[in-house]
Every structure is written in structure tokens, then in C-alpha cells.
Design a protein around this motif. Structure first.
Motif, mmCIF file in Angstrom:
data_model
loop_
_atom_site.group_PDB
_atom_site.id
_atom_site.type_symbol
_atom_site.label_atom_id
_atom_site.label_comp_id
_atom_site.label_asym_id
_atom_site.label_seq_id
_atom_site.Cartn_x
_atom_site.Cartn_y
_atom_site.Cartn_z
ATOM 1 N N GLN A 321 0.822 -1.196 0.000
ATOM 2 C CA GLN A 321 0.000 0.000 0.000
ATOM 3 C C GLN A 321 0.865 1.258 0.000
ATOM 4 O O GLN A 321 0.567 2.236 -0.705
ATOM 5 C CB GLN A 321 -0.927 -0.005 1.217
ATOM 6 N N ALA A 322 1.950 1.250 0.772
ATOM 7 C CA ALA A 322 2.848 2.409 0.803
ATOM 8 C C ALA A 322 3.496 2.632 -0.560
ATOM 9 O O ALA A 322 3.670 3.782 -0.994
ATOM 10 C CB ALA A 322 3.911 2.208 1.879
ATOM 11 N N LEU A 323 3.849 1.553 -1.251
ATOM 12 C CA LEU A 323 4.452 1.693 -2.576
ATOM 13 C C LEU A 323 3.464 2.312 -3.557
ATOM 14 O O LEU A 323 3.831 3.183 -4.362
ATOM 15 C CB LEU A 323 4.923 0.331 -3.074
ATOM 16 N N ASP A 324 2.203 1.898 -3.496
ATOM 17 C CA ASP A 324 1.181 2.494 -4.358
ATOM 18 C C ASP A 324 0.973 3.970 -4.019
ATOM 19 O O ASP A 324 0.784 4.804 -4.911
ATOM 20 C CB ASP A 324 -0.132 1.732 -4.221
ATOM 21 N N GLU A 325 0.996 4.306 -2.734
ATOM 22 C CA GLU A 325 0.839 5.706 -2.337
ATOM 23 C C GLU A 325 2.016 6.547 -2.802
ATOM 24 O O GLU A 325 1.846 7.709 -3.194
ATOM 25 C CB GLU A 325 0.682 5.796 -0.811
ATOM 26 N N LEU A 326 3.219 5.984 -2.762
ATOM 27 C CA LEU A 326 4.380 6.715 -3.242
ATOM 28 C C LEU A 326 4.298 6.977 -4.748
ATOM 29 O O LEU A 326 4.694 8.057 -5.230
ATOM 30 C CB LEU A 326 5.665 5.926 -2.934
ATOM 31 N N ALA A 327 3.785 5.987 -5.484
ATOM 32 C CA ALA A 327 3.714 6.134 -6.947
ATOM 33 C C ALA A 327 2.572 7.033 -7.385
ATOM 34 O O ALA A 327 2.593 7.545 -8.508
ATOM 35 C CB ALA A 327 3.570 4.750 -7.593
ATOM 36 N N LYS A 330 3.036 10.652 -9.075
ATOM 37 C CA LYS A 330 4.441 10.841 -9.434
ATOM 38 C C LYS A 330 4.737 9.960 -10.653
ATOM 39 O O LYS A 330 5.091 8.786 -10.518
ATOM 40 C CB LYS A 330 5.348 10.451 -8.264
ATOM 41 N N PRO A 331 4.555 10.485 -11.851
ATOM 42 C CA PRO A 331 4.697 9.660 -13.069
ATOM 43 C C PRO A 331 6.065 9.000 -13.198
ATOM 44 O O PRO A 331 6.166 7.846 -13.615
ATOM 45 C CB PRO A 331 4.443 10.669 -14.201
ATOM 46 N N VAL A 332 7.120 9.732 -12.850
ATOM 47 C CA VAL A 332 8.472 9.165 -13.000
ATOM 48 C C VAL A 332 8.651 7.958 -12.094
ATOM 49 O O VAL A 332 9.137 6.898 -12.513
ATOM 50 C CB VAL A 332 9.532 10.240 -12.696
ATOM 51 N N LEU A 333 8.258 8.101 -10.831
ATOM 52 C CA LEU A 333 8.374 6.983 -9.894
ATOM 53 C C LEU A 333 7.458 5.839 -10.293
ATOM 54 O O LEU A 333 7.823 4.657 -10.182
ATOM 55 C CB LEU A 333 8.040 7.455 -8.475
ATOM 56 N N PHE A 334 6.252 6.169 -10.775
ATOM 57 C CA PHE A 334 5.313 5.140 -11.207
ATOM 58 C C PHE A 334 5.906 4.318 -12.350
ATOM 59 O O PHE A 334 5.862 3.077 -12.336
ATOM 60 C CB PHE A 334 4.005 5.809 -11.648
ATOM 61 N N VAL A 335 6.471 5.010 -13.344
ATOM 62 C CA VAL A 335 7.069 4.302 -14.478
ATOM 63 C C VAL A 335 8.274 3.483 -14.015
ATOM 64 O O VAL A 335 8.475 2.338 -14.452
ATOM 65 C CB VAL A 335 7.475 5.307 -15.571
ATOM 66 N N GLY A 336 9.075 4.037 -13.103
ATOM 67 C CA GLY A 336 10.231 3.300 -12.603
ATOM 68 C C GLY A 336 9.842 2.027 -11.885
ATOM 69 O O GLY A 336 10.466 0.966 -12.084
ATOM 70 N N ILE A 337 8.818 2.101 -11.059
ATOM 71 C CA ILE A 337 8.367 0.909 -10.331
ATOM 72 C C ILE A 337 7.900 -0.169 -11.294
ATOM 73 O O ILE A 337 8.252 -1.356 -11.176
ATOM 74 C CB ILE A 337 7.256 1.299 -9.342
#
Length: 443
Positions: A321-327, A330-337
Motif C-alpha cells: 500500500q505504501a508503494l502504491d501511495e508513493l507512486a 508521481k509519473p516518474v516513480l510510477f514508471v520506474g516501479i
């Protein structure tokens, strides 16, 4: 047992005595992870390197899966423990066996697209399951910081709600907000009753003081009017004496009536008593308020400690859940994940993709031929066994029929012999009887 129609050249080295013996090596072990037959593969030696490399890919995928399970188990336990080795080893063997099954060459594979698609789907699902713990491991620092910030914010919100829902009763400006049922604390020290009494008494004293001040003001004004008016004296025409004016008499009567109707002395004594009572209550409320503040602080600290105890370990679902909240946002972080996820999924699906996209190899064609030949040989063997069984059945049936006829003939012959013997004995008895009758008649 008939031999397979396709002759195989053994890949095993031959010793000085002519006997073959297995030489264990890394290549053979890696090829065993692909499910190939070494004897059949020996006929196409140029494809050994291909299946050796494929076995290395299968082993690498299983090692990645084991590392993923190790991370998952340690995060679930909240610490590094030897207990995590058990699920790690089980998962390693399971993935190793599943990948081995997925890449094992299948005869006539190009004629069946369903199994290929099914294997790709299974490999994709396994890749997603294996990739998620590794993604959580890579972004663990950011995830733990986000969770720590969220927990700190949650604790601050909880403390604020506990203080807001349990205000000091003497503080009239602090009114409990709505929906405080879960945040209401229960403790012994509560100056609420004294505070309510003090507030009521202060209101009554203020109102009484206002009324007394107003009455005193009116009475002072009347007394001033009386003094001013009564200074003037008039001479009585009849007696010739000096006397007060009628207005003076009226104002004096009005002042007496005012004192009689308003009971200023009584109100003054009542106000003094109320002020004494207010002073006593203020001291009691001040002492009770200090006890209340201490008791509330202790209850709030206890509640906060309980909440912190619940937040001691970070679970896997909380990390996801924390990873989804971080992404989020934030498009850059979302694409990186998702690129990291796609990389691990690709690595996990790589054995099946390498097997499926590589086309049909010579070994697989030979395997298909051997499988087809084995089916034909087996079918011929089954038909031959069927013919033998039918022939044996027919022979047995003919023998049984002969036995029946022979038994029937013997039975008929025995019957005729018995009948003949019976007839002979009958004729002999008749002859003996006739002879006896003739001798009797002769005498």
C-alpha cells in the motif's frame, strides 16, 4: 520386450572394460533441468549447448524466486530468522520443478497451441508473484520512510483527537467535537461537577452584583435628591414655624419604600456569601484541574503506547500500500516501479519464452518422430496381443467343444453297454425260468 525402432547412440563414456559409466558434470545437471533425454540428445550433439544454456536460465529463475521468497519471509517475520529458510527452500524446489515442467520438450508441440499458451500464462503469473517482493526490497528505504511518516502523522492526529475529545471541564471554550465515541477516555479525576457549579455560581453572582449595583445607584440618586430637597425649609403660614417641603416628604417616603422593597442588606450578605463560595470552588477546581490534566496525560500516553505497539512491525500488505501511495501522482516513480516489475517478470518468464520462441529444434523433431514411432509400435503390439488372445480363445473354445463331443460319445456308449448287459441278463433269466418250467412239467 521389443526394442524401440529408433536406435540411440549412448552419450556415456566407455571404460577400458567396455562398460559405460555416468560422468557427473555441471552441463549434464543443467540439461537435466530442461527435461531432455541425454541418450536421444547425443544424436544431435550440436544442440547440447542450447539446452545447457536453457538449464542455466531455469536455475537462475529458481534462484531469483528463492531470493524473493527469502525477502517475503523475513518481512513477514519482521526479522532475519533461520525459520525463513524452510519456505525459501520449498519455494526454490517448487519453482525449479515448475519451470522444468514448463520447458520440458513436448512431442508434436507445434500442433498444439493450447499447452504453449497455458505455459506462458502460468509463467507470467509466477513472474508477477515472484517480482513483487523483489520490487518491495528495492524500494524498501523509501517505503519505510513513507510508512514512518504516515505513522507519525497518525499518532499526532490521534493525540489531537484525544485531547479535543477530552477537554478540561473548566475550560468553557473547549467543546468536544462530534464523533468522539472512540476517543473518549475514562479516568477518575474529573472536576466537571465543581466546574459546572462554579460557572453557575459566577453567573448568579454576576447577575446579583449587577442588580445590587443598580439598586445602590438608584438609592444613591434618591438620597441625593432627598438631601438636596430637604435643605429647603418653608414657613408654615398658620404656625409660623419652618418645616420641610412636601417634595422632601415624598422623596423620603420613596427612599424608605425603595429600601423596604429591595432588601439591599440581604442581597449584600448573599453576594458576600457567594463570593466566599466562589473563592472556595476556585481553589478546589484549580486543584482538581491539575489532577485531571495529569490523569488525562497518563491516559493519553497509555493510548498512544498501545497504538505504537500495534505499529511495531511493517507487514507486506502495508508495504504494498505504501508503494502504491508513493507512486500516486508521481509519473516518474510510477514508471520506474513498473519497469522494475516488468524486468523481474521478464526474467521469470524468460525460460518459457526462450523455449517457445526458439522454434522446433532437431531434438524436438526427433522426439516427435520417436514418440510417433513408439505409438505405432505400441499400437502394433496391442493388435498382435489382441490377435494372440483371440487365437488362444478360439483354440480353447475348439478344445472345449471336442471334449464335450468326446464326453457325450463316451456317455452314449456306456449307456448302450448298460442296456445291452441288462437285455442279456433278462434273456438269461427268462431262459432259466423256461428250463425250470419244463423240468417241472416233465415230472
Amino acid at each position: 520386450m521389443p526394442q524401440n525402432p529408433i536406435a540411440r547412440t549412448s552419450s556415456r563414456p566407455v571404460g577400458a572394460d567396455g562398460s559405460s559409466h555416468a560422468v557427473p558434470d555441471l552441463g549434464r545437471f543443467l540439461r537435466s533441468l530442461t527435461g531432455v533425454d541425454e541418450e536421444l540428445l547425443a544424436e544431435v550433439r550440436h544442440e547440447r549447448s542450447k539446452y545447457t544454456a536453457l538449464g542455466g536460465v531455469v536455475l537462475g529463475t529458481a534462484v531469483i524466486a528463492a531470493f524473493s521468497m527469502w525477502n517475503f519471509a523475513t518481512e513477514a517475520l519482521g526479522r532475519v530468522s533461520i525459520v525463513a529458510l524452510l519456505p525459501t527452500v520449498i519455494w526454490l524446489l517448487l519453482i525449479l520443478n515448475l519451470d522444468r515442467w514448463l520447458v520440458t520438450p513436448v512431442p508434436n508441440a507445434r500442433r498444439r497451441f493450447g499447452p504453449v499458451v497455458l505455459r506462458l500464462v502460468m509463467a507470467l503469473l509466477l513472474g508477477v508473484v515472484i517480482a513483487e517482493p523483489l520490487v518491495l526490497r528495492i524500494f524498501s528505504t523509501a517505503i519505510e520512510e513513507h510508512i514512518a511518516d504516515g505513522r507519525t502523522t497518525a499518532l499526532d492526529d490521534l493525540r489531537g483527537k484525544l485531547l479535543a475529545c477530552n477537554p478540561v471541564p473548566s475550560d468553557t471554550a473547549a467543546a468536544p467535537p462530534a464523533n468522539c465515541g472512540h476517543y473518549t477516555l475514562v479516568f477518575g479525576a474529573n472536576p466537571g461537577n465543581q466546574a459546572d457549579e462554579l460557572a453557575t455560581l459566577r453567573e448568579d453572582a454576576t447577575a446579583l452584583q449587577k442588580r445590587v449595583d443598580q439598586d445602590n445607584t438608584e438609592l444613591t440618586a434618591l438620597d441625593t435628591q432627598v438631601r438636596d430637597e430637604c435643605r429647603q425649609l418653608i414657613r408654615d403660614a398658620a404656625s409660623g414655624l419652618l418645616e420641610r417641603t412636601s417634595e422632601c416628604q415624598r422623596l423620603r417616603a420613596k427612599a424608605r419604600d425603595f429600601r423596604a422593597t429591595h432588601a439591599l442588606d440581604t442581597e449584600q450578605r448573599q453576594l458576600s456569601g457567594m463570593n466566599v463560595r466562589i473563592a472556595t470552588l476556585e481553589r478546589g477546581v484549580a486543584s482538581s484541574r491539575g489532577d485531571f490534566v495529569k490523569a488525562r496525560a497518563a491516559a493519553v500516553d497509555k493510548r498512544m503506547a498501545e497504538e505504537q505497539a500495534k505499529q511495531r512491525e511493517i507487514g507486506v500488505l502495508e508495504r504494498m500500500q505504501a508503494l502504491d501511495e508513493l507512486a500516486a501522482g508521481k509519473p516518474v516513480l510510477f514508471v520506474g516501479i513498473w519497469l522494475v516489475r516488468a524486468l523481474f517478470v521478464f526474467l521469470d518468464v524468460l525460460p518459457v519464452m526462450a523455449k517457445s520462441l526458439g522454434g522446433e529444434s532437431t531434438y524436438e523433431r526427433m522426439l516427435s518422430y520417436e514418440s510417433t514411432s513408439a505409438v505405432k509400435v505400441h499400437s502394433s503390439r496391442v493388435r498382435l496381443a489382441e490377435l494372440r488372445a483371440l487365437a488362444d480363445t478360439e483354440i480353447a473354445q475348439h478344445a472345449i467343444e471336442q471334449d464335450v463331443r468326446r464326453s457325450r460319445a463316451e456317455s452314449e456308449a456306456a449307456h448302450r453297454e448298460v442296456v445291452a448287459t441288462t437285455n442279456i441278463r433278462t434273456r438269461q433269466a427268462i431262459s432259466a425260468l423256461e428250463e425250470e418250467l419244463r423240468r417241472t412239467s416233465a415230472h
